[in-house]
Enzyme design. Structure first.
Site, PDB file in Angstrom:
ATOM      1  N   THR A   1       0.820  -1.215   0.000  1.00  0.00           N
ATOM      2  CA  THR A   1       0.000   0.000   0.000  1.00  0.00           C
ATOM      3  C   THR A   1       0.854   1.265   0.000  1.00  0.00           C
ATOM      4  O   THR A   1       0.507   2.265  -0.616  1.00  0.00           O
ATOM      5  CB  THR A   1      -0.892   0.004   1.266  1.00  0.00           C
ATOM      6  OG1 THR A   1      -1.732  -1.136   1.196  1.00  0.00           O
ATOM      7  CG2 THR A   1      -1.726   1.251   1.388  1.00  0.00           C
TER       8      THR A   1
ATOM      9  N   THR B   1       2.212  -4.244   4.587  1.00  0.00           N
ATOM     10  CA  THR B   1       2.128  -4.560   6.022  1.00  0.00           C
ATOM     11  C   THR B   1       1.671  -5.997   6.292  1.00  0.00           C
ATOM     12  O   THR B   1       1.971  -6.551   7.344  1.00  0.00           O
ATOM     13  CB  THR B   1       1.146  -3.602   6.741  1.00  0.00           C
ATOM     14  OG1 THR B   1      -0.129  -3.718   6.117  1.00  0.00           O
ATOM     15  CG2 THR B   1       1.627  -2.174   6.697  1.00  0.00           C
TER      16      THR B   1
HETATM   17  N1  ASP Z   1      -1.985  -5.841   0.854  1.00  0.00           N
HETATM   18  C1  ASP Z   1      -1.018  -4.842   1.203  1.00  0.00           C
HETATM   19  C2  ASP Z   1       0.322  -5.532   1.348  1.00  0.00           C
HETATM   20  O1  ASP Z   1       0.611  -6.095   2.365  1.00  0.00           O
HETATM   21  C3  ASP Z   1      -1.415  -4.156   2.462  1.00  0.00           C
HETATM   22  C4  ASP Z   1      -0.433  -3.130   2.960  1.00  0.00           C
HETATM   23  O2  ASP Z   1       0.559  -2.792   2.376  1.00  0.00           O
HETATM   24  O3  ASP Z   1      -0.682  -2.588   4.029  1.00  0.00           O
HETATM   25  O4  ASP Z   1       1.086  -5.537   0.407  1.00  0.00           O
END
Ligand code: ASP
Length: 354
Positions: A28, A103
């Site tokens: 993200t 994340t």
């Molecule tokens: N789906 C995303 C990832 O983990 C969520 C994020 O970056 O917070 O790549």
């Protein structure tokens, strides 16, 4: 997969205060809106447009972007080896590394890197965002700026945090102690069973007694992980068929057994037999508590004594993320059984408090 390199034009003088390598993997954090209002990966060579504050840093900043960007739900052990080798190849040229990562699996990736990078003496700080960098309320900017500052901080000429860590929403957490606990709010990570390494407020306060000491030996980057592993979470009502399907999976070499409380499991005869049979086939079983603040203490209750007696290895206060990656790392070393068991039970990179 390609790796694209960009140097960022900061206010760094001829002798910059620090040189930091930013590795953008995806997630993200790197998303912006296109003309059709769809979220698409951002081209990090234009990072100054989104985070103009970077140009005030007296650091030399370089970005390596992994293309195509990886949503961290797709991260695989091969990506961890690739990241470890990118750090190895650039180790001599930088004072620290900031890894921008989704994340969702950041705690797994940070744990895996902590094992792969043995004798690390420079910071490897993972960070990311809950809100894309292309949105006004993004947390990417604050997370990135503080992560860079932490990666650049030195005491007596040495990095203050010679560890793989996660910096997120004001907290610096040892990578193999981190757990993603929030998918909606900004405080996405917490440190399980271990104090914070630093907290960012008006200043960044480091808690040096919690930070690993500098290693005496040079960096050694391991090159293998064994993915013949599984996580088996116990629950009241688990059936022999389910247990058997996991324990008898072809090629399986190790499992993380997520148990109740202080490492307890049902005492049903069939369960005991299935676990004993797996151990007799050379499968390593690492006992990890389902409790967030849990610590496995095999033998404290009748319901864990039999696990201890049959040779299940106590995982202490390890997280599931750190345990499954520890299994991948230790099994890939292909050591004799006694040494493998010893390594699984011992503290390798600060992932357990014995
Ligand atoms: N789906 C995303 C990832 O983990 C969520 C994020 O970056 O917070 O790549």
């Amino acid at each position: 997969m390609d790796v694209v390199k960009t140097n960022i034009d900061t206010a760094a003088p001829a002798h910059a205060e620090a040189s930091i390598l930013i590795i953008y993997t995806g997630g993200t954090v790197g998303m912006v809106y296109d003309e059709k209002h769809h979220l698409v990966p951002f081209n990090f060579s234009q990072i100054l447009q989104k985070v103009p504050e970077l140009s005030n840093f007296k650091y030399m900043l370089t970005v390596l972007s992994i293309e195509p960007a990886i949503d961290s739900s797709n991260v695989a052990p091969s990506d961890w080896l690739m990241l470890a080798n990118l750090i190895r190849d650039n180790y001599a040229d930088y004072d620290g590394f900031v890894v921008l990562h989704g994340t969702d699996t950041m705690a797994y990736s940070a744990s895996a890197l902590s094992y792969l990078l043995e004798n690390l003496e420079k910071p490897v700080i993972f960070t990311g965002a809950q809100v894309p960098i292309g949105r006004t309320r993004t947390d990417a900017r604050a997370n990135l700026i503080s992560a860079l500052q932490i990666a650049a901080t030195k005491v007596n000429g040495k990095s203050i945090v010679p560890e793989v860590c996660i910096y997120f929403h004001n907290l610096l957490i040892r990578g193999n102690r981190a757990k993603k606990v929030e998918s909606r709010h900004f405080n996405a990570f917490k440190s399980e069973n271990y104090p914070l390494l630093a907290k960012a407020g008006i200043s960044i306060d480091f808690y040096e007694s919690a930070i690993l000491p500098h290693p005496e030996k040079p960096l050694h980057v391991h090159q293998q992980l064994d993915d013949n592993v599984a996580i088996l979470k116990l629950f009241p009502g688990i059936t022999p068929q389910v247990m058997r399907s996991v324990l008898e999976a072809p090629g399986l070499r190790g499992i993380v057994l997520e148990t109740f409380g202080a490492g307890n499991a049902p005492t049903a005869g069939w369960l005991l037999e299935l676990l004993e049979d797996a151990i007799s086939r050379g499968i390593y079983i690492l006992n990890v508590s389902q409790c967030d603040e849990g610590r496995v203490d095999q033998g404290r209750y009748e319901t864990s004594k039999f696990l201890l007696n049959m040779g299940v290895i106590g995982g202490d206060d390890i997280t599931t993320e750190a345990a499954i990656t520890k299994l991948m790392f230790v099994l890939a070393l292909d050591l004799p059984a006694t040494q493998t068991r010893e390594m699984l039970a011992s503290n390798l990179r600060g992932e357990i408090s014995i």
